[in-house]
Write an enzyme that holds these catalytic residues in place. Structure first.
Site, PDB file in Angstrom:
ATOM      1  N   GLU A   1       0.626  -1.107  -0.068  1.00 32.33           N
ATOM      2  CA  GLU A   1       0.024   0.123  -0.076  1.00 32.33           C
ATOM      3  C   GLU A   1       1.001   1.082   0.106  1.00 32.33           C
ATOM      4  O   GLU A   1       2.043   1.318   0.134  1.00 32.33           O
ATOM      5  CB  GLU A   1      -0.933  -0.032   1.291  1.00 32.33           C
ATOM      6  CG  GLU A   1      -2.394  -0.349   0.965  1.00 32.33           C
ATOM      7  CD  GLU A   1      -3.186   0.746   0.059  1.00 32.33           C
ATOM      8  OE1 GLU A   1      -2.455   1.687  -0.353  1.00 32.33           O
ATOM      9  OE2 GLU A   1      -4.157   0.440  -0.057  1.00 32.33           O
TER      10      GLU A   1
ATOM     11  N   ARG B   1      -7.355   1.181  12.487  1.00 27.26           N
ATOM     12  CA  ARG B   1      -6.022   1.551  12.296  1.00 27.26           C
ATOM     13  C   ARG B   1      -6.043   2.406  11.224  1.00 27.26           C
ATOM     14  O   ARG B   1      -7.117   2.798  10.638  1.00 27.26           O
ATOM     15  CB  ARG B   1      -5.294   0.259  11.753  1.00 27.26           C
ATOM     16  CG  ARG B   1      -5.751  -0.385  10.505  1.00 27.26           C
ATOM     17  CD  ARG B   1      -4.977  -1.520   9.923  1.00 27.26           C
ATOM     18  NE  ARG B   1      -5.172  -2.100   8.652  1.00 27.26           N
ATOM     19  CZ  ARG B   1      -5.173  -1.650   7.477  1.00 27.26           C
ATOM     20  NH1 ARG B   1      -4.853  -0.563   7.287  1.00 27.26           N
ATOM     21  NH2 ARG B   1      -5.633  -2.361   6.733  1.00 27.26           N
TER      22      ARG B   1
ATOM     23  N   ASN C   1      -5.415   4.198   7.561  1.00 28.17           N
ATOM     24  CA  ASN C   1      -5.200   3.111   6.212  1.00 28.17           C
ATOM     25  C   ASN C   1      -4.537   3.856   5.159  1.00 28.17           C
ATOM     26  O   ASN C   1      -3.843   3.220   4.240  1.00 28.17           O
ATOM     27  CB  ASN C   1      -6.652   3.034   5.942  1.00 28.17           C
ATOM     28  CG  ASN C   1      -6.694   1.803   4.932  1.00 28.17           C
ATOM     29  OD1 ASN C   1      -5.671   0.794   4.908  1.00 28.17           O
ATOM     30  ND2 ASN C   1      -7.602   2.055   4.137  1.00 28.17           N
TER      31      ASN C   1
ATOM     32  N   GLU D   1     -12.652  -4.792   9.319  1.00 29.76           N
ATOM     33  CA  GLU D   1     -13.481  -4.635   8.163  1.00 29.76           C
ATOM     34  C   GLU D   1     -14.961  -4.639   8.356  1.00 29.76           C
ATOM     35  O   GLU D   1     -15.490  -5.114   7.259  1.00 29.76           O
ATOM     36  CB  GLU D   1     -12.987  -5.342   7.042  1.00 29.76           C
ATOM     37  CG  GLU D   1     -11.293  -5.143   7.010  1.00 29.76           C
ATOM     38  CD  GLU D   1     -10.862  -5.994   5.665  1.00 29.76           C
ATOM     39  OE1 GLU D   1     -11.349  -6.600   4.956  1.00 29.76           O
ATOM     40  OE2 GLU D   1      -9.460  -5.770   5.434  1.00 29.76           O
TER      41      GLU D   1
ATOM     42  N   ASN E   1     -10.735   4.966   2.200  1.00 30.02           N
ATOM     43  CA  ASN E   1      -9.548   4.865   1.452  1.00 30.02           C
ATOM     44  C   ASN E   1      -9.441   6.256   0.781  1.00 30.02           C
ATOM     45  O   ASN E   1     -10.096   7.235   0.726  1.00 30.02           O
ATOM     46  CB  ASN E   1      -9.539   3.894   0.298  1.00 30.02           C
ATOM     47  CG  ASN E   1      -8.653   2.685   0.598  1.00 30.02           C
ATOM     48  OD1 ASN E   1      -7.455   2.944   0.875  1.00 30.02           O
ATOM     49  ND2 ASN E   1      -9.314   1.479   0.771  1.00 30.02           N
TER      50      ASN E   1
ATOM     51  N   ASP F   1     -10.148   0.910  -3.834  1.00 26.81           N
ATOM     52  CA  ASP F   1      -9.103   0.996  -2.981  1.00 26.81           C
ATOM     53  C   ASP F   1      -8.413   2.303  -2.768  1.00 26.81           C
ATOM     54  O   ASP F   1      -9.063   3.310  -2.898  1.00 26.81           O
ATOM     55  CB  ASP F   1      -8.090  -0.153  -2.982  1.00 26.81           C
ATOM     56  CG  ASP F   1      -7.400  -0.487  -1.939  1.00 26.81           C
ATOM     57  OD1 ASP F   1      -7.011   0.286  -0.805  1.00 26.81           O
ATOM     58  OD2 ASP F   1      -7.251  -1.791  -1.590  1.00 26.81           O
TER      59      ASP F   1
END
Length: 306
Positions: free
Chosen positions: A33, A116, A118, A137, A164, A213
């Site tokens: 990521e 968390r 992201n 999630e 995201n 994403d």
């Protein structure tokens, strides 16, 4: 298309340019990521959230360097002292690649320990926008924040399970917030103080295209989105029209960045997360770093002041 565009096979769009991505580095990331091109050392930096670690890839030599992170690390943004601002689990840290140290700066969400950090982006003012998510999630506990001059602010963007982006337009006036599980992207106006206004729908993702994403904006305001489970990344014009489709030999494309000497080399992170043994055997390049060329250059990421 008024009010945004629906990315669905039922809605006609102009014929997009089709590109194929190539694997450039064998990473095998569980959840690659946060790719970001750092001009000061002509290298690509990115993370593997679940490893957890920070990677630096030098395209000139093909060298991959790695630093272990103390917990799940979602992103890094360069700082003007040679270090980075890093989103680690539930807090902001300063990461020093010279020593490998991560030093906590600010706790983000003590009230939601199951969350968390992201994904993140820097706007033209030096403000860092980032989102949180439910690590399981499932629950709508993910919020969008910004951090500037040592001050942390939670925005009024409604919470979702997995945030995201956010992607920021080149003029700094629009924020694209991605609701990954909701399969939609909304566009929010931003004022000079960093306050977000009322949103407009930008994209609703079709049932066969995976989940949106990570997202970024290029220098013309186009929005690049990686699709987890979608085998592709796509670019959308500011009106929501799909202009480019990049096909991958792996399913989970997490985010791209634009860099290189002319800003037109794209790098994409991918993930092996969620793939069973059969899928991994069919996708031996899952989790690798990929590259392709684009027509419109990216926006250079300037360092922030910590």
């Amino acid at each position: 298309m008024p009010g945004g565009a629906k990315m669905s096979h039922e809605v006609p769009v102009e014929s997009p340019v089709e590109i194929r991505a190539e694997s450039i580095c064998d990473v095998g990331a569980t959840l690659g990521e946060g790719p970001i091109w750092i001009a000061r050392d002509a290298a690509l930096w990115f993370v593997d959230i679940k490893a957890p670690c920070v990677h630096r890839f030098d395209p000139a030599t093909g060298t991959l360097d790695t630093w272990e992170a103390p917990d799940q690390v979602g992103w890094i943004i360069p700082a003007d002292d040679g270090g980075f601002l890093a989103g680690v689990r539930g807090a902001l840290h300063r990461f020093d690649p010279a020593t490998g140290a991560f030093d906590q700066i600010a706790v983000v969400h003590a009230e939601t320990p199951g969350n968390r950090l992201n994904d993140a982006a820097r706007d033209p003012t030096g403000r860092v926008w980032f989102g949180t998510m439910d690590n399981a999630e499932s629950e709508d506990t993910g919020h969008v924040y910004h951090w500037h001059d040592g001050e942390l602010t939670k925005t009024d963007i409604p919470p979702v399970a997995i945030t995201n982006g956010p992607a920021i337009s080149p003029d700094g006036r629009t924020l694209y917030a991605v609701d990954t599980l909701g399969k939609r992207i909304d566009a929010y106006p931003i004022d000079a103080a960093g306050t977000v206004g009322e949103p407009r729908p930008f994209l609703t993702i079709g049932p066969d295209d995976g989940h949106p994403d990570g997202a970024i904006c290029d220098s013309e305001g186009g929005v690049w989105v990686g699709f987890f489970g979608g085998w592709a990344a796509r670019r959308f014009a500011p009106d929501g029209t799909c202009t480019d489709i990049v096909r991958f030999p792996v399913a989970n494309i997490t985010k791209i960045t634009l860099g290189g000497p002319d800003g037109r080399t794209a790098y994409a992170t991918t993930a092996a997360k969620g793939l069973d043994d059969e899928a991994l055997a069919a996708q031996p390049l899952a989790g690798n770093l990929f590259t392709f060329r684009v027509a419109v250059p990216g926006v250079p990421v300037e360092p922030i002041t910590l």
